[in-house]
Design a protein around this motif. Structure first.
Motif, PDB file in Angstrom:
ATOM      1  N   ASN A  50       5.828  -6.045   9.406  1.00 41.52           N
ATOM      2  CA  ASN A  50       5.953  -6.340  10.919  1.00 41.52           C
ATOM      3  C   ASN A  50       6.895  -5.680  11.454  1.00 41.52           C
ATOM      4  OD1 ASN A  50       5.365  -6.877  13.465  1.00 41.52           O
ATOM      5  ND2 ASN A  50       5.126  -9.252  13.229  1.00 41.52           N
ATOM      6  N   PRO A  51       6.901  -4.561  12.260  1.00 39.83           N
ATOM      7  CA  PRO A  51       7.928  -4.092  12.779  1.00 39.83           C
ATOM      8  C   PRO A  51       8.781  -5.059  13.501  1.00 39.83           C
ATOM      9  CG  PRO A  51       6.002  -2.869  13.565  1.00 39.83           C
ATOM     10  CD  PRO A  51       5.626  -3.839  12.594  1.00 39.83           C
ATOM     11  N   LEU A  52       8.341  -5.830  14.628  1.00 40.14           N
ATOM     12  CA  LEU A  52       8.905  -6.718  15.389  1.00 40.14           C
ATOM     13  C   LEU A  52       9.913  -7.612  14.623  1.00 40.14           C
ATOM     14  CD1 LEU A  52       6.547  -7.923  18.340  1.00 40.14           C
ATOM     15  CD2 LEU A  52       8.798  -6.646  18.319  1.00 40.14           C
TER      16      LEU A  52
ATOM     17  N   ILE B 175       7.801   2.882   1.722  1.00 36.03           N
ATOM     18  CA  ILE B 175       7.942   2.013   0.196  1.00 36.03           C
ATOM     19  C   ILE B 175       7.370   0.674   0.316  1.00 36.03           C
ATOM     20  CG2 ILE B 175      10.233   1.083   0.362  1.00 36.03           C
ATOM     21  CD1 ILE B 175      10.931   2.414  -2.169  1.00 36.03           C
ATOM     22  N   GLY B 176       6.580   0.338  -0.841  1.00 29.16           N
ATOM     23  CA  GLY B 176       6.326  -0.968  -1.147  1.00 29.16           C
ATOM     24  C   GLY B 176       5.085  -1.148   0.086  1.00 29.16           C
ATOM     25  N   ASP B 177       5.583  -2.251   1.030  1.00 31.80           N
ATOM     26  CA  ASP B 177       4.810  -2.610   2.261  1.00 31.80           C
ATOM     27  C   ASP B 177       5.495  -2.243   3.446  1.00 31.80           C
ATOM     28  OD1 ASP B 177       2.307  -3.201   1.979  1.00 31.80           O
ATOM     29  OD2 ASP B 177       2.653  -5.370   1.859  1.00 31.80           O
ATOM     30  N   GLY B 178       6.393  -1.302   3.302  1.00 36.47           N
ATOM     31  CA  GLY B 178       7.072  -0.582   4.466  1.00 36.47           C
ATOM     32  C   GLY B 178       6.162  -0.701   5.803  1.00 36.47           C
ATOM     33  N   ILE B 179       6.779  -0.246   6.970  1.00 36.56           N
ATOM     34  CA  ILE B 179       6.081  -0.453   8.086  1.00 36.56           C
ATOM     35  C   ILE B 179       4.761   0.410   8.271  1.00 36.56           C
ATOM     36  CG2 ILE B 179       7.630  -1.862   9.448  1.00 36.56           C
ATOM     37  CD1 ILE B 179       8.103   1.027  10.819  1.00 36.56           C
ATOM     38  N   LEU B 180       5.251   1.752   7.928  1.00 38.75           N
ATOM     39  CA  LEU B 180       4.171   2.707   8.006  1.00 38.75           C
ATOM     40  C   LEU B 180       3.147   2.703   6.930  1.00 38.75           C
ATOM     41  CD1 LEU B 180       6.080   5.989   9.191  1.00 38.75           C
ATOM     42  CD2 LEU B 180       4.985   4.269  10.384  1.00 38.75           C
ATOM     43  N   THR B 181       3.350   2.194   5.911  1.00 37.05           N
ATOM     44  CA  THR B 181       2.234   1.941   5.089  1.00 37.05           C
ATOM     45  C   THR B 181       1.334   0.769   5.383  1.00 37.05           C
ATOM     46  OG1 THR B 181       3.688   2.531   3.195  1.00 37.05           O
ATOM     47  CG2 THR B 181       1.860   1.513   2.388  1.00 37.05           C
ATOM     48  N   ALA B 182       2.087  -0.214   6.074  1.00 37.26           N
ATOM     49  CA  ALA B 182       1.287  -1.484   6.605  1.00 37.26           C
ATOM     50  C   ALA B 182       0.465  -0.927   7.702  1.00 37.26           C
ATOM     51  CB  ALA B 182       2.269  -2.453   6.857  1.00 37.26           C
ATOM     52  N   LEU B 188      -6.915   2.027   8.395  1.00 33.52           N
ATOM     53  CA  LEU B 188      -7.683   2.483   7.446  1.00 33.52           C
ATOM     54  C   LEU B 188      -8.399   1.323   6.914  1.00 33.52           C
ATOM     55  CD1 LEU B 188      -5.954   5.358   5.750  1.00 33.52           C
ATOM     56  CD2 LEU B 188      -7.570   5.628   7.484  1.00 33.52           C
ATOM     57  N   ASP B 189      -8.035   0.365   6.956  1.00 31.26           N
ATOM     58  CA  ASP B 189      -8.213  -1.124   6.453  1.00 31.26           C
ATOM     59  C   ASP B 189      -8.717  -1.003   4.792  1.00 31.26           C
ATOM     60  OD1 ASP B 189      -9.128  -3.638   6.536  1.00 31.26           O
ATOM     61  OD2 ASP B 189     -11.265  -3.244   6.983  1.00 31.26           O
ATOM     62  N   LYS B 190      -7.483  -0.254   4.027  1.00 34.39           N
ATOM     63  CA  LYS B 190      -7.587  -0.278   2.723  1.00 34.39           C
ATOM     64  C   LYS B 190      -6.138  -0.668   2.305  1.00 34.39           C
ATOM     65  CE  LYS B 190      -8.296   4.448   1.962  1.00 34.39           C
ATOM     66  NZ  LYS B 190      -9.171   5.513   1.467  1.00 34.39           N
ATOM     67  N   ASP B 191      -6.150  -0.747   0.869  1.00 30.26           N
ATOM     68  CA  ASP B 191      -4.810  -0.786   0.310  1.00 30.26           C
ATOM     69  C   ASP B 191      -4.318   0.523  -0.123  1.00 30.26           C
ATOM     70  OD1 ASP B 191      -2.942  -2.594  -0.570  1.00 30.26           O
ATOM     71  OD2 ASP B 191      -3.681  -2.707  -2.534  1.00 30.26           O
ATOM     72  N   ILE B 192      -3.043   0.805   0.209  1.00 29.36           N
ATOM     73  CA  ILE B 192      -2.560   2.147  -0.062  1.00 29.36           C
ATOM     74  C   ILE B 192      -1.060   1.977  -0.816  1.00 29.36           C
ATOM     75  CG2 ILE B 192      -1.461   4.166   1.232  1.00 29.36           C
ATOM     76  CD1 ILE B 192      -3.323   3.637   3.398  1.00 29.36           C
ATOM     77  N   ALA B 193      -1.093   2.923  -1.838  1.00 27.49           N
ATOM     78  CA  ALA B 193       0.125   2.936  -2.237  1.00 27.49           C
ATOM     79  C   ALA B 193       0.482   4.257  -2.279  1.00 27.49           C
ATOM     80  CB  ALA B 193      -0.014   2.526  -3.849  1.00 27.49           C
TER      81      ALA B 193
END
Lengths: 385, 341
Positions: A50-52, B175-182, B188-193
């Motif tokens: 979460n960016p916030l 990387i990992g669950d970094g904000i842009l991946t999140a 897109l509503d799917k898991d991305i690595a």
């Protein structure tokens, strides 16, 4: 001066242009700013999705490492003031710093002094003031944004990143001084000689610029490692091993940098009117004296610009330094590559981020102070080359 | 200027270039045809392990390196002709893959994979960098003057920043669950690595390079726009040219020499793609030609560097850049000097 009406853009196009530039600025600055933000948070906040959370760092605040509104205002004010002073006074101080004959040394020492000043204020003066003032400010003095310098301390003190910093400074200073010294002479010679030979030298330099650096390093490698054996017949037991030596890397980077340097300096010297040295020669100077007494005083803008690019090349280099320096003399950029290859825990990761931010912070200041010179340098080669 | 004075001025710089650019080129050329190897000898070695009643002894032939008096390995250098190149290019295997139409198999050979990546990287980023630079230059040129300085400042940041760290800072966003991946996952509503597959990494590398190189194109084109002759634009307006036509018939031809210049520089720089591989740690998925040489030069676990193979791959890399640049250089050459001679 405003454009005549028929040249002004219609509103829709104007909006499009502003929008386009705004999006670009966001993309250009975002990764860099974001990395800087991450480096001040505890690992648990740094890599939150979460960016916030990353921005405000609630867990960092909860751990008692927050800054208050007062700190923030003080910090921004101080940074702004420092930049102001730096931008307006840097050139003058550099020139009057007691190294009149060697302005480069003056500028280098002024930059180092400023860096020291910034570090001292950031790590000692500011925390001192806020410890004193914050408790008396009520709400304004409460920590609201997570902010911790612990990763920087860990990197610089515990992991001894300062050693790599010193190595980087040695290499960059060596590269900038040597490549400017020999590059200025060559650039002047090429600019004032209209012969075919000068032209061909420039073409060869252009070809050399295209060479991938790994090609050259493959050539140095065996020679540098075995240099003690190779040079033994000449120097006896005193023959040096070049591998791992900063001086050898400086020489290599100077050579790699020469083609670009002489092209750039040549185009600057071409802008200095020939009449200037001709009149000096009429007064009885030879070419070298004319260069010393007439050209040197007016060449500094071009030399500074070229020096900036030499600095960038040496400071940013990864390939040459990582292959030709041993661990002890490692500069900052290869050292950080080792950090993130070893990183296992998320604390290590944030420490690597802090190291990365430490490396790019001086570059940030550099662009701020020298924006005009950088732009003029880039265009000098392109437009007049 | 007399030749002697000229030599004094140019001498030191020329000496540096001869010593540290030309000399290594010659030595690379020589090394690529020679193989330096430790001298090995086969010896009968008897190893015994304690056993019941009698020891169990095995005698076998072992290959061990010959050591000199000081305990260093003795090495010999032998002329091997094109052997090292053959080992690198694997022509028979590559040809067999080509005839079978097995492109994937061909790219599994390190050199061909690296060549593929380096070339696609260079030619995909080239138009993007030129286009983005041009677009930005035209757009910034239409901003109010007071904003331009700050925009140029922000634009210079990606260009000036240490390439390895620029690549890292983009990697850290994903990387990992970094904000842009999140954000992508949410959208897109799917898991991305992002770092599990070759093509996503390659995409990020392309993105990084455009991000890093477009500012240079922008600054050069922006400077070019300042020197444009307003009379020709004015007459175009009087003739009723639309803005697109003005751009196409006046602005772009005016900038053409600069576009050629930026393209040349970009070809040289993009062909050297290397820092992206380090920053995105993509070496297990894609490598470039410079990385190939670099990897041979990094000592392996036994501390040996494959200098011959590095030299051969360096030679091939160099031949590649010559091929790449010869056409545009000839063309510029003719444009500038064709009229005179």
């Amino acid at each position: 001066m405003s454009l005549p009406t028929y040249r002004q853009l219609p509103l829709s196009m104007k909006l499009f242009a502003y929008g386009f530039v705004a999006i670009w600025c966001l993309i250009a600055a975002f990764p860099i700013l974001w990395v800087a933000v991450i480096s001040f948070k505890l690992p648990i906040d740094s890599f939150d999705h979460n960016p916030l959370v990353v921005l405000l760092g609630p867990n960092t605040v909860a751990a008692g490492k927050g800054i208050s509104v007062f700190d923030l205002v003080m910090f921004i004010g101080l940074v702004w003031a420092l930049f102001r002073v730096l931008k307006s006074k840097f050139m003058i101080w550099g020139r009057h710093s007691g190294f009149a004959a060697f302005p480069l040394l003056g500028w280098a020492s002024v930059s180092l002094g400023f860096m020291l000043l910034i570090v001292v204020t950031l790590f000692m003066v500011l925390p001192g003031i806020s410890a004193f003032v914050n408790p008396n400010l009520g709400f304004l003095g409460q920590g609201i944004i997570g902010f911790t310098l612990e990763h920087y301390e860990a990197i610089w003190v515990e992991r001894e990143f300062y050693r790599n910093f010193i190595n980087s400074m040695v290499v960059t200073f060596g590269v900038v001084t040597i490549s400017l010294t020999i590059g200025t002479l060559a650039g002047y010679g090429l600019a004032r000689s209209g012969t075919k030979l000068a032209f061909w030298l420039l073409v060869v330099a252009l070809v050399f610029r295209a060479l991938p650096h790994s090609v050259l390093v493959a050539g140095y490698m065996p020679v540098f490692i075995n240099s003690a054996e190779i040079l033994a017949p000449i120097f006896g037991d005193a023959a040096p091993t070049f591998y791992g030596q900063p001086l050898a890397v400086i020489a290599v980077l100077v050579a790699i940098n020469q083609p670009f340097t002489i092209w750039m300096l040549r185009s600057f010297f071409q802008n200095i009117p020939v009449e200037l040295d001709e009149s000096a020669r009429v007064d009885g100077c030879n070419h070298i004296q004319a260069f010393r007494h007439v050209i040197m005083p007016v060449m500094w803008p071009g030399v500074i610009t070229t020096g900036l690019f030499s600095f960038l090349l040496a400071y940013n280099d990864f390939l040459v330094t990582s292959l030709l320096l041993d661990m002890q003399n490692q500069t900052m950029v290869p050292a950080i590559a080792n950090f993130f290859n070893m990183e296992t825990t998320s604390t290590d990761q944030v420490q690597a981020v802090a190291a990365a931010v430490s490396i790019i912070a001086p570059l940030f200041v550099l662009v701020m102070v020298f924006q005009r010179q950088i732009v003029s340098g880039l265009t000098a080669v392109a437009v007049k080359g | 200027m007399k030749f002697k004075t000229f030599a004094w001025f140019v001498g030191p710089s020329l000496l540096m270039m001869l010593l540290f650019i030309l000399a290594p080129l010659i030595s690379v050329f020589w090394q690529s045809f020679n193989l330096t190897q430790p001298v090995m000898q086969t010896q009968m070695v008897e190893t015994c392990t304690p056993g019941f009643i009698t020891q169990i002894c095995v005698t076998e032939e072992k290959t061990i390196p010959v050591l000199d008096d000081e305990g260093n390995m003795v090495t010999t250098t032998t002329f091997v002709g094109f052997d090292v190149y053959r080992e690198l290019l694997q022509p028979e295997k590559a040809w067999q893959k080509i005839t079978a139409g097995d492109w994937r198999g061909l790219l599994l050979i390190d050199f061909w994979g690296a060549l593929r990546f380096t070339l696609t990287f260079t030619f995909i980023t080239l138009p993007l960098v030129i286009g983005l630079g041009l677009g930005l230059a035209v757009a910034v040129n239409s901003l109010v003057k007071s904003l331009r300085g700050s925009v140029i400042f922000i634009t210079l940041l990606p260009f000036i920043i240490t390439p390895v760290i620029g690549a890292l800072s983009i990697k850290w966003l994903f990387i990992g669950d970094g904000i842009l991946t999140a954000a992508l996952e949410w959208w897109l509503d799917k898991d991305i690595a992002m770092f599990a597959e070759a093509w996503t990494i390659e995409f990020l590398m392309l993105f990084y390079r455009v991000w890093h190189a477009a500012p240079f194109a922008f600054v050069v084109f922006y400077a070019g726009l300042q020197t444009i002759n307003s009379d020709s634009l004015e007459s175009a307006v009087i003739d009723g040219a639309s803005r697109l036509q003005q751009l196409w018939y006046i602005v772009i031809p005016h900038l053409m020499p600069l576009i050629v210049f930026v393209s040349l520089i970009h070809l040289m720089d993009a062909y050297r793609v290397f820092e992206e591989i380090v920053g995105f740690s993509s070496q297990s998925h894609v490598i470039s030609l410079q990385w190939l040489t670099y990897e041979f030069l990094v000592p392996d676990q036994a501390g040996n560097r494959s200098v011959s193979r590095a030299s051969a791959s360096a030679m091939l890399t160099m031949i590649g850049i010559i091929f790449l640049l010869i056409y545009p250089l000839r063309k510029t050459w003719k444009q500038y000097y064709g009229g005179n001679s």
